[in-house]
Motif scaffolding. Structure first.
Motif, short mmCIF file in Angstrom:
data_model
loop_
_atom_site.label_atom_id
_atom_site.label_comp_id
_atom_site.label_asym_id
_atom_site.label_seq_id
_atom_site.Cartn_x
_atom_site.Cartn_y
_atom_site.Cartn_z
N VAL A 109 0.63 -1.27 -0.06
CA VAL A 109 0.05 0.03 -0.04
C VAL A 109 1.06 1.31 0.03
O VAL A 109 1.48 1.53 1.02
CB VAL A 109 -0.94 0.00 1.08
N PRO A 110 0.60 2.21 -0.90
CA PRO A 110 1.77 3.09 -1.13
C PRO A 110 1.19 4.21 0.03
O PRO A 110 0.11 4.29 0.41
CB PRO A 110 1.48 3.93 -2.52
N TYR A 111 2.15 4.99 0.63
CA TYR A 111 1.99 6.03 1.61
C TYR A 111 0.93 6.92 0.92
O TYR A 111 0.66 7.39 -0.21
CB TYR A 111 3.09 6.80 1.93
N GLY A 112 -0.18 7.34 1.72
CA GLY A 112 -1.30 8.16 1.40
C GLY A 112 -2.44 7.63 0.91
O GLY A 112 -3.66 8.11 0.71
N ASN A 113 -2.54 6.09 0.27
CA ASN A 113 -3.56 5.21 -0.12
C ASN A 113 -4.20 4.78 0.65
O ASN A 113 -3.84 4.30 1.68
CB ASN A 113 -3.03 4.43 -1.33
N CYS A 114 -5.58 4.91 0.63
CA CYS A 114 -6.50 4.07 1.69
C CYS A 114 -6.32 4.44 2.97
O CYS A 114 -5.35 5.46 3.40
CB CYS A 114 -6.45 2.72 1.18
N LEU A 115 -6.89 3.92 4.15
CA LEU A 115 -6.69 4.03 5.26
C LEU A 115 -5.30 3.90 5.97
O LEU A 115 -4.80 4.63 6.61
CB LEU A 115 -7.68 3.47 6.37
N CYS A 116 -4.79 2.72 5.47
CA CYS A 116 -3.50 2.47 6.07
C CYS A 116 -2.45 3.30 5.60
O CYS A 116 -1.54 3.84 6.32
CB CYS A 116 -3.01 0.99 5.66
N GLY A 117 -2.21 3.52 4.36
CA GLY A 117 -1.51 4.68 3.84
C GLY A 117 -1.74 5.93 4.35
O GLY A 117 -0.74 6.82 4.38
N ARG A 118 -2.90 6.46 4.64
CA ARG A 118 -3.16 7.70 5.32
C ARG A 118 -2.54 7.79 6.84
O ARG A 118 -1.95 8.95 7.16
CB ARG A 118 -4.72 8.09 5.22
N ALA A 119 -3.09 6.85 7.54
CA ALA A 119 -2.45 6.73 8.97
C ALA A 119 -1.03 6.74 8.83
O ALA A 119 -0.37 7.37 9.72
CB ALA A 119 -2.86 5.34 9.55
N ALA A 120 -0.22 6.15 7.66
CA ALA A 120 1.21 6.12 7.68
C ALA A 120 1.73 7.64 7.51
O ALA A 120 2.76 8.10 8.12
CB ALA A 120 1.71 5.37 6.64
N ASN A 121 1.04 8.33 6.81
CA ASN A 121 1.59 9.75 6.23
C ASN A 121 1.24 10.63 7.44
O ASN A 121 1.90 11.48 8.00
CB ASN A 121 0.77 10.01 5.04
N LEU A 122 -0.08 10.69 8.10
CA LEU A 122 -0.36 11.47 8.98
C LEU A 122 0.18 11.21 10.42
O LEU A 122 0.05 11.79 11.36
CB LEU A 122 -2.19 11.35 9.31
N GLN A 123 0.45 9.74 10.69
CA GLN A 123 1.14 9.56 11.82
C GLN A 123 0.04 9.67 13.04
O GLN A 123 0.44 9.99 14.38
CB GLN A 123 2.38 10.15 12.22
N GLN A 124 -1.20 9.36 12.83
CA GLN A 124 -2.43 9.57 13.55
C GLN A 124 -3.10 8.31 13.52
O GLN A 124 -3.38 7.54 12.58
CB GLN A 124 -3.11 10.76 13.24
N LEU A 125 -3.64 7.63 14.75
CA LEU A 125 -4.68 6.83 14.97
C LEU A 125 -5.95 6.88 14.22
O LEU A 125 -6.50 8.20 14.37
CB LEU A 125 -5.06 6.31 16.37
N LEU A 126 -6.39 6.33 13.27
CA LEU A 126 -7.44 6.59 12.58
C LEU A 126 -8.73 5.64 12.97
O LEU A 126 -8.56 4.34 13.25
CB LEU A 126 -7.63 6.35 10.85
N PHE A 127 -9.93 6.17 13.12
CA PHE A 127 -11.07 5.17 13.37
C PHE A 127 -12.28 5.47 12.45
O PHE A 127 -12.69 6.48 12.14
CB PHE A 127 -11.56 5.43 14.93
N LYS A 128 -12.76 4.48 11.99
CA LYS A 128 -13.91 4.57 11.04
C LYS A 128 -14.98 3.47 11.53
O LYS A 128 -14.56 2.13 11.79
CB LYS A 128 -13.60 4.03 9.70
#
Length: 372
Positions: A109-128
């Motif tokens: 998964v490239p950085y920035g793509n989908c939830l995992c890539g976004r979390a990697a970029n933002l360095q923040q816990l994401l909840f959906k």
């Protein structure tokens, strides 16, 4: 009558107060149990980190441990990615209960793509709590669900991502988030420690320039090979290889050219041997190899000849064509020696004979050498 009604009202108020106290006590006990479970789970994570297994195996065990925590309202599925800086992407290294389509789609998964890539970029816990527009990857047959996606971060560097599935419509709570944040810190420590161990192991057992095994690695491998072949009474060979005319090329063109020759020569030699064999660099332009599963002497000479032919092809470096050669000395187990040091010494003595006629292949003999 009025006094009786007042007494009943007071009794109801007292009962309601007691009920609230009981509820508060039950909630407090439940939270204590959850915190106890958190501590126990994290203790188990630390225990897993000490197991003598690969990082991916450790992460797989930790993922299963988290998915089995009873009070976490999770679907029994999830995965862990490790960061691949060279690709600016995440690579899945552990998973549980993910379908074939999802495994194929999300293996990288490239950085920035989908939830995992976004979390990697933002360095923040994401909840959906549900599948929404941020879910870019939607494999066929995907059921409704939500996610906790936790970046694993250390010193502002993303090391990986933990992706957990939750039931559709689940509401996040503070204790879940606290647990995941603390688990993320633990995972970061585990990944860093294992990565450092792998780096130290590589430095201890591999040549820094060519990536081949070094002397220490080779001698340990040679001892292990002797133990195996001793039990099954099988022969194997030790090659001592020395590049001919390398010093002249290194002096004439410089160390950068010399390093490129060594790297390319190592690559060529590796293509001539099997996965059951081991090639190592001792230093300078000296290499050694352990060649297993020998049928006869002809096979030994054939492998040495393939190496000689491969190494002797021209090296094209920065628009310059450079030619070198190689001499090979060979000792055989158990014919010439039965311990690692003597096998290497006999191969070195055979190489000394081979160097008298550069580009030759010599099998060790006490008084008489066999050359080609």
């Amino acid at each position: 009558m009025i006094e009786k009604d007042a007494d009943i009202a007071a009794l109801y108020q007292e009962l309601e107060s007691l009920r609230k106290q009981v509820n508060q006590s039950e909630l407090a006990v439940a939270e204590l149990r959850r915190r106890s479970d958190i501590q126990e789970a994290q203790n188990q994570m630390l225990s897993i980190s000490l197991l003598p297994i690969s990082l991916s195996e450790q992460l797989q065990k930790i993922l299963l441990l988290i998915l089995d925590i009873p009070w976490l309202v999770l679907e029994k599925k999830g995965c862990i990615f490790l960061a691949d800086e060279s690709k600016n992407a995440l690579t899945m290294v552990a998973e549980h209960n993910l379908g074939a389509n999802l495994l194929k789609t999300c293996s990288t998964v490239p950085y920035g793509n989908c939830l995992c890539g976004r979390a990697a970029n933002l360095q923040q816990l994401l909840f959906k709590s549900c599948v929404d527009a941020d879910h870019e990857y939607k494999p066929e047959g995907m059921n409704p669900h939500g996610h906790y996606v936790l970046p694993i971060v250390s010193a502002d560097k993303t090391l990986g991502v933990l992706n957990l599935y939750v039931k559709h419509g689940h509401q996040s709570d503070i204790l879940e988030r606290d647990f995941l944040h603390s688990s993320g810190k633990l995972l970061a420590g585990i990944i860093e420690r294992k990565t450092l161990e792998q780096k130290l192991h590589r430095l201890s057992y591999h040549d820094d320039l060519t990536g081949l095994a070094n002397r220490r690695h080779f001698m340990e491998h040679l001892s292990h090979t002797i133990n195996i072949n001793q039990r099954i009474e099988r022969r194997f060979a030790v090659f001592f290889l020395d590049l001919d005319h390398f010093k002249a090329a290194n002096d004439n063109y410089g160390h950068d050219y010399g390093d490129e020759i060594l790297i390319e020569a190592a690559r060529r030699m590796e293509t001539c041997i099997r996965q059951t064999d081991l090639l190592a660099r001792l230093g300078g332009d000296e290499f050694v190899a352990c060649i297993n599963l020998l049928n006869d002497i002809k096979y030994t000479m054939m492998v040495a000849g393939k190496i000689q032919q491969a190494v002797s092809q021209p090296y094209h470096i920065k628009n310059t064509s450079i030619e070198i050669g190689i001499s090979v000395g060979i000792s055989l187990y158990p014919d010439h020696a039965k311990d690692p040091d003597m096998l290497l010494k006999k191969a070195d003595l055979a190489l000394y004979q081979a160097k008298e006629n550069r580009g030759s292949i010599t099998i060790y003999q006490p008084d008489l050498t066999t050359q080609s």
